[in-house]
Each structure stands twice: as C-alpha cells, then as structure tokens.
Write a protein that holds these residues in place. Structure first.
Motif, PDB file in Angstrom:
ATOM      1  N   HIS A  82     -13.238  -6.990   4.247  1.00 10.60           N
ATOM      2  CA  HIS A  82     -13.164  -5.453   5.265  1.00 10.60           C
ATOM      3  C   HIS A  82     -14.334  -5.293   6.491  1.00 10.60           C
ATOM      4  O   HIS A  82     -13.876  -4.771   7.252  1.00 10.60           O
ATOM      5  CB  HIS A  82     -12.496  -4.074   5.174  1.00 10.60           C
ATOM      6  CG  HIS A  82     -10.900  -4.906   4.336  1.00 10.60           C
ATOM      7  ND1 HIS A  82     -11.009  -4.351   2.897  1.00 10.60           N
ATOM      8  CD2 HIS A  82     -10.108  -5.528   4.962  1.00 10.60           C
ATOM      9  CE1 HIS A  82      -9.498  -4.351   2.654  1.00 10.60           C
ATOM     10  NE2 HIS A  82      -9.398  -5.626   3.743  1.00 10.60           N
ATOM     11  N   HIS A 115       0.523  -1.284  -0.164  1.00 12.21           N
ATOM     12  CA  HIS A 115       0.110  -0.151  -0.282  1.00 12.21           C
ATOM     13  C   HIS A 115       0.384   1.450  -0.145  1.00 12.21           C
ATOM     14  O   HIS A 115       1.776   1.675   0.761  1.00 12.21           O
ATOM     15  CB  HIS A 115      -0.734  -0.566   1.305  1.00 12.21           C
ATOM     16  CG  HIS A 115      -1.561  -1.145   1.489  1.00 12.21           C
ATOM     17  ND1 HIS A 115      -2.693  -1.839   0.304  1.00 12.21           N
ATOM     18  CD2 HIS A 115      -2.199  -2.307   1.817  1.00 12.21           C
ATOM     19  CE1 HIS A 115      -3.511  -2.202   0.805  1.00 12.21           C
ATOM     20  NE2 HIS A 115      -2.899  -2.374   1.706  1.00 12.21           N
ATOM     21  N   ASP A 172     -17.193  -1.896   8.933  1.00 13.51           N
ATOM     22  CA  ASP A 172     -16.639  -2.279   8.782  1.00 13.51           C
ATOM     23  C   ASP A 172     -15.735  -3.368  10.378  1.00 13.51           C
ATOM     24  O   ASP A 172     -16.635  -2.653  11.106  1.00 13.51           O
ATOM     25  CB  ASP A 172     -15.451  -0.780   9.341  1.00 13.51           C
ATOM     26  CG  ASP A 172     -14.299  -0.893   8.728  1.00 13.51           C
ATOM     27  OD1 ASP A 172     -13.446  -1.762   9.146  1.00 13.51           O
ATOM     28  OD2 ASP A 172     -13.377  -0.711   7.467  1.00 13.51           O
ATOM     29  N   ASN A 183     -10.958  10.502   2.011  1.00 12.00           N
ATOM     30  CA  ASN A 183      -9.625   9.915   1.852  1.00 12.00           C
ATOM     31  C   ASN A 183      -9.737   8.275   0.966  1.00 12.00           C
ATOM     32  O   ASN A 183      -8.434   8.095   0.933  1.00 12.00           O
ATOM     33  CB  ASN A 183      -8.814  10.272   2.472  1.00 12.00           C
ATOM     34  CG  ASN A 183      -8.317   9.491   3.699  1.00 12.00           C
ATOM     35  OD1 ASN A 183     -10.153   9.488   4.039  1.00 12.00           O
ATOM     36  ND2 ASN A 183      -7.689   9.736   4.402  1.00 12.00           N
ATOM     37  N   TRP A 184     -10.610   7.625   1.440  1.00  9.88           N
ATOM     38  CA  TRP A 184     -10.430   6.010   1.155  1.00  9.88           C
ATOM     39  C   TRP A 184     -10.802   6.156  -0.521  1.00  9.88           C
ATOM     40  O   TRP A 184     -11.098   5.409  -1.068  1.00  9.88           O
ATOM     41  CB  TRP A 184     -11.652   4.818   2.226  1.00  9.88           C
ATOM     42  CG  TRP A 184     -10.871   4.725   3.582  1.00  9.88           C
ATOM     43  CD1 TRP A 184     -10.868   5.850   4.159  1.00  9.88           C
ATOM     44  CD2 TRP A 184     -10.126   3.622   3.336  1.00  9.88           C
ATOM     45  NE1 TRP A 184      -9.727   5.490   5.577  1.00  9.88           N
ATOM     46  CE2 TRP A 184      -9.991   4.327   4.821  1.00  9.88           C
ATOM     47  CE3 TRP A 184      -8.935   2.765   2.666  1.00  9.88           C
ATOM     48  CZ2 TRP A 184      -8.512   3.120   4.990  1.00  9.88           C
ATOM     49  CZ3 TRP A 184      -8.544   2.044   3.413  1.00  9.88           C
ATOM     50  CH2 TRP A 184      -8.397   2.208   4.786  1.00  9.88           C
ATOM     51  N   SER A 193      -4.006   4.771  -1.272  1.00  9.94           N
ATOM     52  CA  SER A 193      -4.596   3.954  -0.081  1.00  9.94           C
ATOM     53  C   SER A 193      -4.876   5.211   1.204  1.00  9.94           C
ATOM     54  O   SER A 193      -4.534   6.168   1.605  1.00  9.94           O
ATOM     55  CB  SER A 193      -4.048   2.846   0.539  1.00  9.94           C
ATOM     56  OG  SER A 193      -3.868   1.755   0.076  1.00  9.94           O
ATOM     57  N   GLY A 194      -5.988   5.185   1.731  1.00  8.37           N
ATOM     58  CA  GLY A 194      -7.055   6.198   2.742  1.00  8.37           C
ATOM     59  C   GLY A 194      -6.038   5.661   3.801  1.00  8.37           C
ATOM     60  O   GLY A 194      -5.760   6.388   4.959  1.00  8.37           O
ATOM     61  N   ASP A 195      -5.093   4.551   3.998  1.00  7.65           N
ATOM     62  CA  ASP A 195      -4.937   3.865   5.591  1.00  7.65           C
ATOM     63  C   ASP A 195      -3.180   4.087   5.296  1.00  7.65           C
ATOM     64  O   ASP A 195      -2.139   4.042   6.037  1.00  7.65           O
ATOM     65  CB  ASP A 195      -3.925   2.924   5.670  1.00  7.65           C
ATOM     66  CG  ASP A 195      -5.065   1.648   4.454  1.00  7.65           C
ATOM     67  OD1 ASP A 195      -4.162   1.818   4.292  1.00  7.65           O
ATOM     68  OD2 ASP A 195      -5.163   0.067   5.469  1.00  7.65           O
ATOM     69  N   MET A 236     -16.664   6.142   6.156  1.00  6.82           N
ATOM     70  CA  MET A 236     -15.463   6.187   5.755  1.00  6.82           C
ATOM     71  C   MET A 236     -15.865   7.306   4.350  1.00  6.82           C
ATOM     72  O   MET A 236     -16.318   7.749   3.632  1.00  6.82           O
ATOM     73  CB  MET A 236     -16.346   5.004   4.049  1.00  6.82           C
ATOM     74  CG  MET A 236     -14.903   4.843   3.225  1.00  6.82           C
ATOM     75  SD  MET A 236     -14.893   4.079   1.950  1.00  6.82           S
ATOM     76  CE  MET A 236     -15.782   4.780   0.590  1.00  6.82           C
ATOM     77  N   ASP A 276      -3.260  -0.673  -3.905  1.00  3.32           N
ATOM     78  CA  ASP A 276      -4.084  -0.103  -2.434  1.00  3.32           C
ATOM     79  C   ASP A 276      -5.414  -0.414  -2.822  1.00  3.32           C
ATOM     80  O   ASP A 276      -6.123  -1.134  -4.014  1.00  3.32           O
ATOM     81  CB  ASP A 276      -3.737   1.344  -3.872  1.00  3.32           C
ATOM     82  CG  ASP A 276      -2.240   1.754  -3.195  1.00  3.32           C
ATOM     83  OD1 ASP A 276      -2.056   1.928  -1.890  1.00  3.32           O
ATOM     84  OD2 ASP A 276      -1.755   2.103  -3.932  1.00  3.32           O
ATOM     85  N   HIS A 277      -6.529   0.663  -1.780  1.00  4.27           N
ATOM     86  CA  HIS A 277      -7.676   0.351  -1.607  1.00  4.27           C
ATOM     87  C   HIS A 277      -8.124   0.540  -2.445  1.00  4.27           C
ATOM     88  O   HIS A 277      -8.576   1.544  -2.461  1.00  4.27           O
ATOM     89  CB  HIS A 277      -7.285   0.063   0.097  1.00  4.27           C
ATOM     90  CG  HIS A 277      -7.314  -0.170   1.125  1.00  4.27           C
ATOM     91  ND1 HIS A 277      -7.443  -1.102   1.244  1.00  4.27           N
ATOM     92  CD2 HIS A 277      -6.240   0.045   1.540  1.00  4.27           C
ATOM     93  CE1 HIS A 277      -7.317  -1.663   3.017  1.00  4.27           C
ATOM     94  NE2 HIS A 277      -5.997  -1.133   2.741  1.00  4.27           N
ATOM     95  N   GLU A 325     -12.509   0.427  -1.926  1.00  4.62           N
ATOM     96  CA  GLU A 325     -13.319   0.118  -0.880  1.00  4.62           C
ATOM     97  C   GLU A 325     -14.348   0.960  -1.376  1.00  4.62           C
ATOM     98  O   GLU A 325     -14.522   1.607  -2.123  1.00  4.62           O
ATOM     99  CB  GLU A 325     -14.007   0.921   0.226  1.00  4.62           C
ATOM    100  CG  GLU A 325     -11.887   0.208   0.726  1.00  4.62           C
ATOM    101  CD  GLU A 325     -11.563  -0.856   0.933  1.00  4.62           C
ATOM    102  OE1 GLU A 325     -13.169  -1.948   1.409  1.00  4.62           O
ATOM    103  OE2 GLU A 325     -10.719  -1.831   1.581  1.00  4.62           O
TER     104      GLU A 325
END
Length: 270
Positions: A111, A11, A117, A53-54, A15-17, A50, A41-42, A44
């Motif tokens: 997830h 990631h 979540d 940024n995700w 990715s948001g994280d 959420m 990368d995510h 979602e």
C-alpha cells in the motif's frame, strides 16, 4: 448450483477504512450461501500521516472473530485473517505480530512505498506511468523476498488504481520481466496470489491482477489462488465473482484455495 464458495478479502469496523459491523458480514456470508469467509482487516505500520484509527487492535479483533466463529459455526466457516500492508523495513515488527496470533490466513499487500501511501499522489508526482509502475513492482519484489509470514499477495497490480486517468491501465509487456520474477519467487516460496474484484468498483473494468498475470502465474505452475471482493461494506461481498470463475475455468484452473492455520487446501470449482 452456486459455484461461489468463499470470499477471502473482507473488511469490517476494525479496519481504518470501514465502519461495517463485523457480525453483519458473517450474516451476509450465510445469506449468500458461502461455505467460508475470511475476515482480513488492515494491519498497517509506519506510513506517513497514518491516523490512530488505522492501528489494528489485534487482541479485540481476535476476540470478536472467535466469538462469531463459535456463534455461527453450524452455518459458515469463519477464518481469522488479516491484510498486512508490508514495506521492506517493517518485516521484523509485522512478522512478530503475525506470529503472536493464530491466524488462518494472511494477505500481504503493498500500500505504501518508502512510508508514502500510494493513494496520496506523491509517488506519482514527476514520474511517468511506466516509472511509477516499475517502481511499484520493484517494491513488491523486495517485499516478497523479505517476508515469509503470509499466504497470498494481494491485488498485485493495483498500482493502476491511483494517480488519476494518466496512470490507469497496465502495459503488461513493458513490465513482463519483473512480473515474471515476482511470480516465480512466490511459487518458489509456496505463496499464492489473490484475485481481487474491486477493480470493477474502481472503474478499471478488470480484476487485480490482470488476466495476463493470472495466465502467466498458472503457466508457471502456480496453484494457490484465493478470490476476494475487498469489500468494506457487506453489499459488495462476492461482487463480480462470476467473472473470475468464468475466466479461471477458461484457462484450465480447476481449484481455488482455502486456508486453516496458514495451511492451504484446495476446493474444486463447482
């Protein structure tokens, strides 16, 4: 000789994280002597709470990956991948996104359950450990039955990561029946599983899935396996991979999988 040839779960800042610069990941892969890496990368969709940024900007992400692929093509094989957080009701939207882009590799992961979540703790509230784990595996099975646009299922038993100490540890025998159905369905559909080493970083002292699930997948004739660090910072790339290689060799696995344009090939374990 370095037996580690690839890391198929990475990631970046897309990715948001993660805030990890994507080019630094590529450079670290080269430094580690890897033949290939998959940026995943995510992606979602429709999870309660959420934040923006995700939302993966796939156009910008794809452009950057292909720029880096060209820049470093003499040093490493850079795969354009994605990790899709799947839910039964999001099939049409997510598969339409996957089909729109020339992905090399897609991880499907669970997830969230019913838009909630797993990390939030709401799913665990009022349920026993076995109830939560069984609910999770039921959703994994539903996702596998519905989705087609993926190559491997990610960290297939990582539900044990969430909810605190009470929910840690998987009693494989209690969930053997549904896990067996999941593995058989994956094999039937020509899909694989990933071995995800992040469980060591999350203090579970294991990789995902547990050794019993990996053994069973191999016994059933499963052949498609990727190994991923699930790193969100470059320092975690290939962390604990030696443990995975040693285990796979101990049960007779001789190959891990590589992907190009969603098609698998096999690399012999050195």
């Amino acid at each position: 000789m370095n037996k580690i040839v690839s890391d198929y779960h990475l990631h970046s800042e897309f990715s948001g994280d993660s805030t990890q610069n994507i080019e630094e990941i590529v450079k670290e892969g080269i430094r580690l002597g890897l033949e290939e890496i998959a940026l995943t990368d995510h992606l979602e969709y429709d999870i309660e709470g959420m934040t923006d940024n995700w939302i993966l900007d796939v156009d910008r992400y794809a452009k950057r990956v292909f720029e880096l692929r060209e820049k470093y093509k003499k040093d490493i094989d850079l795969k354009f991948g994605v990790e899709v957080g799947v839910q039964p009701h999001t099939k049409d939207y997510l598969e339409s996104v996957i089909k729109k882009y020339p992905f090399d590799f897609v991880i499907a992961s669970s997830h969230a359950i019913d838009r909630v979540d797993l990390a939030f703790g709401e799913i665990q509230a009022g349920r026993t450990k076995d109830e939560v784990h069984n609910l999770y595996f039921e959703y994994v099975l539903q996702n596998i039955e519905k989705y087609n646009e993926f190559n491997v299922y990610g960290h297939i038993d990582f539900v044990t990561r969430y909810g605190g100490e009470k929910f840690r540890g998987l009693d494989y025998k209690k969930h053997f029946d549904i896990i067996d159905v999941i593995l058989k369905k994956l094999i039937e559909k020509g899909k694989g599983i990933e071995v995800n080493t992040s469980g060591y970083r999350y203090r579970e002292d294991r990789f995902y899935p547990c050794t019993d699930i990996l053994k069973r997948y191999y016994e059933l004739g499963g052949e498609i396996l990727t190994i991923g660090s699930d790193s969100h910072i470059k320092d975690y790339m290939t962390m604990d991979f030696d443990r995975v290689y040693d285990f796979l060799e101990s049960i007779g696995v001789k190959y891990i999988s590589s992907f190009d344009k969603m098609q698998p090939s096999f690399k012999k374990i050195k």
